[in-house]
Write a protein that holds these residues in place. Structure first.
Motif, PDB file in Angstrom:
ATOM      1  N   ARG A 238     -50.087  21.373 -39.887  1.00 26.31           N
ATOM      2  CA  ARG A 238     -49.028  20.792 -39.066  1.00 26.31           C
ATOM      3  C   ARG A 238     -47.714  20.756 -39.835  1.00 26.31           C
ATOM      4  N   SER A 239     -46.631  20.579 -39.084  1.00 23.07           N
ATOM      5  CA  SER A 239     -45.305  20.659 -39.681  1.00 23.07           C
ATOM      6  C   SER A 239     -44.381  19.604 -39.096  1.00 23.07           C
ATOM      7  N   PHE A 240     -43.459  19.112 -39.934  1.00 23.19           N
ATOM      8  CA  PHE A 240     -42.396  18.230 -39.458  1.00 23.19           C
ATOM      9  C   PHE A 240     -41.151  19.034 -39.071  1.00 23.19           C
ATOM     10  N   SER A 241     -41.181  20.346 -39.272  1.00 27.83           N
ATOM     11  CA  SER A 241     -39.999  21.170 -39.039  1.00 27.83           C
ATOM     12  C   SER A 241     -39.514  21.099 -37.606  1.00 27.83           C
ATOM     13  N   LYS A 242     -40.388  21.394 -36.662  1.00 22.33           N
ATOM     14  CA  LYS A 242     -40.004  21.379 -35.260  1.00 22.33           C
ATOM     15  C   LYS A 242     -40.186  19.984 -34.661  1.00 22.33           C
ATOM     16  N   THR A 243     -41.160  19.236 -35.163  1.00 25.08           N
ATOM     17  CA  THR A 243     -41.415  17.882 -34.667  1.00 25.08           C
ATOM     18  C   THR A 243     -40.230  16.959 -34.921  1.00 25.08           C
ATOM     19  N   ALA A 244     -39.655  17.040 -36.125  1.00 26.62           N
ATOM     20  CA  ALA A 244     -38.604  16.091 -36.506  1.00 26.62           C
ATOM     21  C   ALA A 244     -37.391  16.756 -37.133  1.00 26.62           C
ATOM     22  N   GLY A 245     -37.258  18.078 -36.988  1.00 28.76           N
ATOM     23  CA  GLY A 245     -36.072  18.763 -37.488  1.00 28.76           C
ATOM     24  C   GLY A 245     -36.024  18.945 -38.988  1.00 28.76           C
ATOM     25  N   PHE A 246     -37.200  19.068 -39.630  1.00 29.42           N
ATOM     26  CA  PHE A 246     -37.261  19.147 -41.090  1.00 29.42           C
ATOM     27  C   PHE A 246     -37.193  20.583 -41.619  1.00 29.42           C
ATOM     28  N   THR A 247     -36.648  21.534 -40.864  1.00 32.94           N
ATOM     29  CA  THR A 247     -36.634  22.915 -41.346  1.00 32.94           C
ATOM     30  C   THR A 247     -35.914  23.035 -42.686  1.00 32.94           C
ATOM     31  N   GLY A 248     -34.888  22.233 -42.895  1.00 35.60           N
ATOM     32  CA  GLY A 248     -34.148  22.273 -44.153  1.00 35.60           C
ATOM     33  C   GLY A 248     -34.597  21.228 -45.154  1.00 35.60           C
ATOM     34  N   VAL A 249     -35.475  20.325 -44.738  1.00 33.30           N
ATOM     35  CA  VAL A 249     -35.974  19.271 -45.623  1.00 33.30           C
ATOM     36  C   VAL A 249     -37.295  19.691 -46.247  1.00 33.30           C
ATOM     37  N   ARG A 250     -38.134  20.358 -45.483  1.00 34.42           N
ATOM     38  CA  ARG A 250     -39.415  20.924 -45.878  1.00 34.42           C
ATOM     39  C   ARG A 250     -40.511  19.875 -46.066  1.00 34.42           C
ATOM     40  N   CYS A 251     -41.338  19.751 -45.061  1.00 31.15           N
ATOM     41  CA  CYS A 251     -42.503  18.871 -45.161  1.00 31.15           C
ATOM     42  C   CYS A 251     -43.492  19.223 -44.059  1.00 31.15           C
ATOM     43  N   GLY A 252     -44.757  19.233 -44.391  1.00 27.23           N
ATOM     44  CA  GLY A 252     -45.832  19.452 -43.432  1.00 27.23           C
ATOM     45  C   GLY A 252     -47.112  18.923 -44.045  1.00 27.23           C
ATOM     46  N   TYR A 253     -48.227  19.183 -43.405  1.00 31.26           N
ATOM     47  CA  TYR A 253     -49.493  18.775 -44.011  1.00 31.26           C
ATOM     48  C   TYR A 253     -50.642  19.627 -43.486  1.00 31.26           C
ATOM     49  N   THR A 254     -51.691  19.693 -44.286  1.00 37.93           N
ATOM     50  CA  THR A 254     -52.895  20.439 -43.939  1.00 37.93           C
ATOM     51  C   THR A 254     -54.091  19.498 -43.996  1.00 37.93           C
TER      52      THR A 254
END
Length: 400
Positions: A238-254
């Motif tokens: 999963r990713s926070f990129s599209k969920t919360a706009g973190f494309t430039g912050v970089r965070c997700g989890y497996t």
């Protein structure tokens, strides 16, 4: 010294790098053109206030010796893991444990890095069209000869077919729903068929759920673990990129459940060992930002942004359908997958769309052979620019 010659089997350039290069070259040759980019799935709305506030507070903590944080835990701080566990799994009735969740710098990284824990001789089933990282990283690992292509076409609803008896059995199966690039979603029944197949053949599903936040119906699964039996056959990213706009912050989890045991070894232990060796963890400031996403204010604010993109998707889908294009996706997905006009290839349509409409999209053939004849547009742009792009396309191709 010898190089890894598997890299020579890759396309010369990464798809989105090629798209970006073509756009820059066109802009340089036509500096007066107002080019609208609906190609790469990068968000445009700023981080929500709750996230910004949390990051500012974390920055202040890092400036004080008493609250300064050095290396973070490789798996993630408990304060954010607990929020993920409760909101994304336990509150949805899904069994999960804290030590089955591994924070990372994004789903893209994990999709590529997960291959470290698999033998090179594994047979890998990958959809076509597909997010390029799945294909490219397996080629990098040396699995090119072991890749099984699963065509996802207009005729089969862009849904990969579960192998029939007697067909080649994959050891690893890549699934992504809501899908990038086609925007298709899988029902519970369709995912159950894959879970049952994987368990029956002791195969592993790698489930990319980067776009789950766009799902607004309880009838469409957000997580593979909503399906009975998935804990023993599936890893979820999963990713926070599209969920919360973190494309430039970089965070997700497996998520790697303890139930995943292959060759007598827990994959959870292997992934943990891999991360501890090759990854130094997500920054404290970013983890506090991710934690804030799960606050009451954060949840409301990210939904406001998600609704903005959902509205863009509807604008594109409805506008291009009205213009005579056959469109797919756009519902529970930020991507619109459209059929290019007769007589065009995906790339020739890209060139003409850029030249005549000053709009940039992504050619379907860049996602695989089955993507030829299709084109992807994203809903992540500015609303006014999105409306303008649709109007330009309608003016040139309306009822073509």
């Amino acid at each position: 010294m010898k190089i890894n010659k598997n890299f020579l089997d890759l396309e010369a350039n990464y798809l989105f790098s090629t798209v970006g290069k073509k756009q820059r070259e066109y802009q340089a040759a036509h500096p007066e053109a107002d080019v609208i980019k609906l190609s790469i799935g990068d968000v445009t709305k700023p981080l929500c206030p709750a996230v910004i506030e949390a990051m500012h507070k974390a920055v202040d903590e890092m400036a004080d010796e008493k609250t300064f944080r050095g290396y973070p835990p490789e798996q993630g701080y408990e304060f954010v893991i607990e929020k993920i566990l409760k909101h994304d799994y336990l509150d949805r009735g899904i069994k999960m444990a804290k030590d089955e969740i591994f924070l990372s710098d994004g789903a893209k990284s994990d999709c590529g890095n997960i291959g470290d824990i698999f033998d090179v001789d594994n047979k890998v089933a990958i959809c076509d069209p597909v997010y390029p990282v799945y294909m490219d990283t397996n080629i990098m690992y040396g699995r090119k000869k072991n890749i099984i292509i699963m065509p996802c076409t207009e005729e089969n609803g862009f849904m990969p077919k579960v192998p029939s008896a007697g067909e080649e059995v994959p050891d690893i199966i890549y699934l992504c729903f809501p899908n990038n690039p086609t925007g298709s979603v899988a029902t519970r029944e369709q995912l159950k068929a894959w879970v049952d197949y994987a368990n029956a053949h002791h195969s592993l599903i790698l489930f990319d759920s980067a776009y789950e936040a766009f799902v607004t119906s309880d009838d469409v699964p957000k997580s593979i673990y909503e399906i009975e039996g998935a804990r023993s056959c599936a890893i979820e990213m999963r990713s926070f990129s599209k969920t919360a706009g973190f494309t430039g912050v970089r965070c997700g989890y497996t998520v790697v459940p303890h139930d995943l045991v292959f060759d007598g070894t827990e994959l959870n232990h292997m992934w943990n060992r891999r991360q501890c060796t090759k990854f130094n963890g997500v920054s404290y400031i970013t983890q506090r930002a991710a934690e804030a996403v799960y606050s009451e204010e954060g949840q409301k604010q990210i939904q406001d942004n998600l609704n903005y993109y959902r509205a863009n998707a509807k604008i594109i889908f409805d506008g291009l359908t009205e213009a005579g294009f056959k469109c797919y996706g756009g519902i529970y997905s930020p991507y619109i997958w459209l059929k290019v006009p007769e007589g065009y290839t995906s790339w020739s349509f890209f060139d003409e769309l850029l030249d005549k409409c000053n709009v940039v999209g992504t050619p379907g053939s860049g996602f695989g052979a089955a993507g030829e004849g299709f084109f992807r547009l994203t809903a992540f742009g500015n609303k006014e620019k999105t409306i303008e792009a649709v109007e330009r396309i309608k003016k040139v191709y309306g009822k073509n």
